[in-house]
Design an enzyme around this catalytic site. Structure first.
Site, mmCIF file in Angstrom:
data_model
loop_
_atom_site.group_PDB
_atom_site.id
_atom_site.type_symbol
_atom_site.label_atom_id
_atom_site.label_comp_id
_atom_site.label_asym_id
_atom_site.label_seq_id
_atom_site.Cartn_x
_atom_site.Cartn_y
_atom_site.Cartn_z
ATOM 1 N N GLU A 196 3.854 4.361 -2.469
ATOM 2 C CA GLU A 196 3.040 4.132 -3.492
ATOM 3 C C GLU A 196 2.654 5.520 -4.000
ATOM 4 O OE1 GLU A 196 -0.146 1.487 -2.822
ATOM 5 O OE2 GLU A 196 1.285 -0.345 -2.557
ATOM 6 N N VAL A 197 1.930 6.168 -3.075
ATOM 7 C CA VAL A 197 1.525 7.654 -3.260
ATOM 8 C C VAL A 197 2.729 8.748 -3.192
ATOM 9 C CG1 VAL A 197 -0.052 9.419 -2.690
ATOM 10 C CG2 VAL A 197 -0.688 6.899 -2.611
ATOM 11 N N ASP B 196 -7.486 5.355 5.779
ATOM 12 C CA ASP B 196 -6.807 4.717 4.500
ATOM 13 C C ASP B 196 -7.644 3.643 3.657
ATOM 14 O OD1 ASP B 196 -3.570 4.037 3.808
ATOM 15 O OD2 ASP B 196 -5.040 2.478 3.260
ATOM 16 N N ILE B 197 -7.657 3.688 2.581
ATOM 17 C CA ILE B 197 -8.901 2.990 1.793
ATOM 18 C C ILE B 197 -8.646 1.550 1.815
ATOM 19 C CG2 ILE B 197 -7.519 2.957 -0.276
ATOM 20 C CD1 ILE B 197 -10.389 3.722 -1.806
ATOM 21 N N HIS C 264 1.642 7.424 8.306
ATOM 22 C CA HIS C 264 0.642 6.295 8.797
ATOM 23 C C HIS C 264 0.498 6.235 10.081
ATOM 24 C CE1 HIS C 264 0.859 4.113 4.645
ATOM 25 N NE2 HIS C 264 1.898 4.674 4.309
ATOM 26 N N ASN D 148 6.826 5.634 4.544
ATOM 27 C CA ASN D 148 7.396 4.999 3.606
ATOM 28 C C ASN D 148 8.208 6.153 2.709
ATOM 29 O OD1 ASN D 148 6.823 2.516 4.332
ATOM 30 N ND2 ASN D 148 4.725 2.600 3.254
ATOM 31 N N HIS E 145 2.950 11.364 3.497
ATOM 32 C CA HIS E 145 1.895 10.963 4.342
ATOM 33 C C HIS E 145 2.384 9.982 5.688
ATOM 34 C CE1 HIS E 145 2.257 8.306 1.121
ATOM 35 N NE2 HIS E 145 1.842 7.087 2.052
HETATM 36 P P1 5GP Z 1 2.360 4.403 0.801
HETATM 37 O O1 5GP Z 1 2.633 3.018 0.353
HETATM 38 O O2 5GP Z 1 2.531 5.288 -0.208
HETATM 39 O O3 5GP Z 1 3.131 4.736 2.116
HETATM 40 O O4 5GP Z 1 0.696 4.436 1.527
HETATM 41 C C1 5GP Z 1 -0.106 4.814 0.568
HETATM 42 C C2 5GP Z 1 -1.559 4.392 1.300
HETATM 43 O O5 5GP Z 1 -2.615 5.187 0.407
HETATM 44 C C3 5GP Z 1 -1.570 2.901 1.127
HETATM 45 O O6 5GP Z 1 -1.874 2.375 2.273
HETATM 46 C C4 5GP Z 1 -3.135 2.920 0.305
HETATM 47 O O7 5GP Z 1 -3.863 1.981 0.773
HETATM 48 C C5 5GP Z 1 -3.619 4.491 0.590
HETATM 49 N N1 5GP Z 1 -4.476 4.952 -0.549
HETATM 50 C C6 5GP Z 1 -4.100 4.876 -1.960
HETATM 51 N N2 5GP Z 1 -4.931 5.595 -2.668
HETATM 52 C C7 5GP Z 1 -5.993 5.940 -1.780
HETATM 53 C C8 5GP Z 1 -7.331 6.836 -1.685
HETATM 54 O O8 5GP Z 1 -7.611 7.170 -2.808
HETATM 55 N N3 5GP Z 1 -7.868 6.990 -0.915
HETATM 56 C C9 5GP Z 1 -7.466 6.723 0.560
HETATM 57 N N4 5GP Z 1 -8.279 7.024 1.666
HETATM 58 N N5 5GP Z 1 -6.330 6.004 0.800
HETATM 59 C C10 5GP Z 1 -5.481 5.669 -0.237
#
Ligand code: 5GP
Ligand code: ZN
Length: 105
Positions: free
Chosen positions: A93-94, A28-29, A100, A85, A98
């Site tokens: 957010e994405v 995760d970034i 975690h 999530n 995915h």
């Molecule tokens: P969500 O909130 O959708 O469950 O988690 C999305 C996760 O993706 C977040 O923890 C965020 O830091 C990570 N993320 C978003 N964009 C990128 C990216 O371009 N590269 C990587 N490695 N992680 C990302």
């Protein structure tokens, strides 16, 4: 194309910890734990809500969990969290499913 599809297609360079025909895993970034890895299916599915009750999706989600288990084993993690999530209102957010994998170890 969504950001995770771009990562999967290597349009955005990233270090994969794991890749096979169905699933990739990368860090995760913005890590929210000492270890924070995302396990992502190559198939674009927006949310867990969009999973179908067919064998392909059943197997895919099972593979994601087994990839998480394998990575955790490789990193010698004793305890860890696995989290989806589901939907923007829950903090997704994405919009590409995915899993975690997080650990304080
Ligand atoms: P969500 O909130 O959708 O469950 O988690 C999305 C996760 O993706 C977040 O923890 C965020 O830091 C990570 N993320 C978003 N964009 C990128 C990216 O371009 N590269 C990587 N490695 N992680 C990302
Ligand atoms: Zn996608």
């Amino acid at each position: 194309m969504c950001i995770f599809c771009k990562i999967i297609n290597k349009e955005i360079p990233s270090d994969f910890l794991f890749e096979n025909g169905d699933v990739v895993a990368f860090k995760d970034i913005h890590p929210k734990a000492k270890t924070h890895i995302l396990i992502v299916p190559k198939k674009h599915i927006e949310t867990i809500k969009d999973l179908k009750e067919d064998e392909a999706d059943e197997v895919l989600v099972g593979k994601m969990v087994l990839v998480a288990q394998d990575i955790a084993k490789g990193l010698k993690l004793d305890g860890y969290q696995l989290l989806f999530n589901v939907g923007r209102s829950a903090g997704q957010e994405v919009m590409h499913i995915h899993l975690h994998l997080m650990s304080h170890q």
